[in-house]
Scaffold this active site. Structure first.
Site, short mmCIF file in Angstrom:
data_model
loop_
_atom_site.label_atom_id
_atom_site.label_comp_id
_atom_site.label_asym_id
_atom_site.label_seq_id
_atom_site.Cartn_x
_atom_site.Cartn_y
_atom_site.Cartn_z
N LYS A 1 11.06 -13.56 -15.61
CA LYS A 1 11.58 -13.41 -14.25
C LYS A 1 10.81 -12.31 -13.53
CE LYS A 1 15.16 -10.11 -15.64
NZ LYS A 1 16.59 -9.75 -15.61
N TYR B 1 -0.07 12.59 6.37
CA TYR B 1 1.07 12.71 7.27
C TYR B 1 1.88 13.97 6.98
CZ TYR B 1 0.16 7.84 8.53
OH TYR B 1 -0.42 6.67 8.97
#
Length: 384
Positions: free
Chosen positions: A39, A265
């Protein structure tokens, strides 16, 4: 499948290592079917390639979480048995029958509702695995009576097959009595009626540490890919697992900072001396989160610190003085070791999470390169 990519950032996946883990886990639980859990795109490794390789080497029954994941495998030619561990909406039950997959029965109410949607002219059988909630507090019937009633309803319908029964351990990766308590509940309830073809409870931790005589199948997820479910499990076993993923990028630019220059940033990094830095073409959009600022990557055997905030698509690293490091040099973000600064365990600790989540975060725009050479393949999701 694409054979090219245009950014030097990729995940190398060693299919031979995954096969070795599959075999190791099988030897720990002899005479039991090993169900590889693929999965979440095989925990980020690529469910189609992993599925094909394991099928080629004997895997007969896979587990996924959703109907969409099962259909993806079918569309790529994987014709083994598949169990969907999650809930399929009752209205979609005929789609599951069309693709010949087994479904989880999470409750009597779900089954009763799903039967209403069965095509009247149904000719194919639907395989069902009844989930028992023994202490996970998630899916599953909650009493022996509900279990018996649910199985009786399955067996009353001509085209419904009671193929399996299972539960899920909540604390198998810890030093806890809860797993034994869950198993005893499971064993007692399962023994109230004749067993189906498959009885399963053990996840990766349960497969490695816990004996479950009533079971004839184990579900292996994280350990299939070479990683221990927890440090406790690793300490308690002699079983050697082989990490299968290596995340690589390259230096795309080098620049020099003067004293007082800032980086990224928020200007959270300020150069206190003249220094050389490198720019890497990878960021949090790829699954390398901002909280990794201040940790290390490896360049030419040297540990180099990530400086400034990790950006969406790029990040910066400080380079050691007097080292011959250049544009195009490879950078290791994640290696195949069990410990150390670029190990998956280290990533999980730095990100304050578990190793499962770190792997699953690695994004679709990071191409997967499959090894060994005899099965070499490149999958670039952006060029499918």
């Amino acid at each position: 499948m694409a054979d090219k990519f245009y950014r030097p950032t990729y995940l190398k996946v060693d299919l031979e290592a995954i096969l070795k883990n599959y075999q190791v886990l099988g030897k720990l639980q002899p005479n039991k079917t090993v169900m590889p859990v693929i999965k979440a795109n095989a925990y980020g490794m690529g469910s189609v390639n992993v599925g094909h390789y394991l099928k080629k080497h004997g895997a007969e029954f896979f587990a996924v979480a959703t109907l969409d994941e099962a259909i993806e495998l079918r569309m790529h030619g994987i014709d083994t048995k598949i169990l969907i561990l999650g809930v399929v909406m009752p209205k979609d039950i005929n789609k599951a029958i069309q693709h010949r997959v087994a479904l989880t029965v999470p409750s009597y109410a779900w089954l009763n509702e799903a039967i209403k949607y069965l095509d009247e002219d149904l000719e194919k059988d639907l395989w069902l695995h009844v989930k028992i909630d023994t202490g996970m507090g998630r899916l599953g019937v909650k009493s022996a009576e509900d279990y018996q009633k649910t199985v009786a309803l399955i067996q009353s319908h001509e085209h419904l097959i009671f193929e399996g029964v299972f539960t899920h351990f909540a604390q198998a990766d810890e030093d806890s009595p809860h797993t034994k308590e869950q198993y005893e509940i499971f064993e007692n309830w399962v023994d109230t009626i004749p067993h189906p073809s498959y009885v399963h409870a053990q996840n990766s931790a349960g497969t490695i540490l816990f004996d479950a005589p009533i079971c004839n199948m184990v579900r292996t997820g994280i350990s299939l890919y070479g990683y221990y479910p927890s440090e406790y499990v690793e300490e308690q076993t002699n079983a050697e697992l082989y990490p299968s993923a290596e995340w690589i990028t390259e230096i795309v630019d080098i620049k020099y900072l003067n004293i007082g220059d800032t980086v990224s940033y928020g200007s959270t990094y300020t150069a206190e001396k003249s220094e050389k830095i490198a720019i890497l073409p990878v960021g949090y959009a790829d699954g390398f989160p901002r909280m990794m600022q201040g940790t290390n990557v490896e360049v030419n055997g040297q540990q180099c610190t990530i400086i400034g905030r990790v950006c969406m698509d790029q990040m910066m690293i400080a380079l050691p003085e007097n080292e011959d490091i250049n544009v195009g040099d490879k950078v290791t973000l994640l290696n195949r070791e069990h410990s150390g600064p670029q190990s998956l365990l280290s990533h999980a600790k730095q990100q304050q999470t578990i190793n499962y989540e770190v792997l699953c975060r690695i994004g679709r725009r990071v191409p997967r390169i499959y090894e060994p050479e005899k099965v070499f393949d490149i999958v670039n999701e952006l060029q499918k």
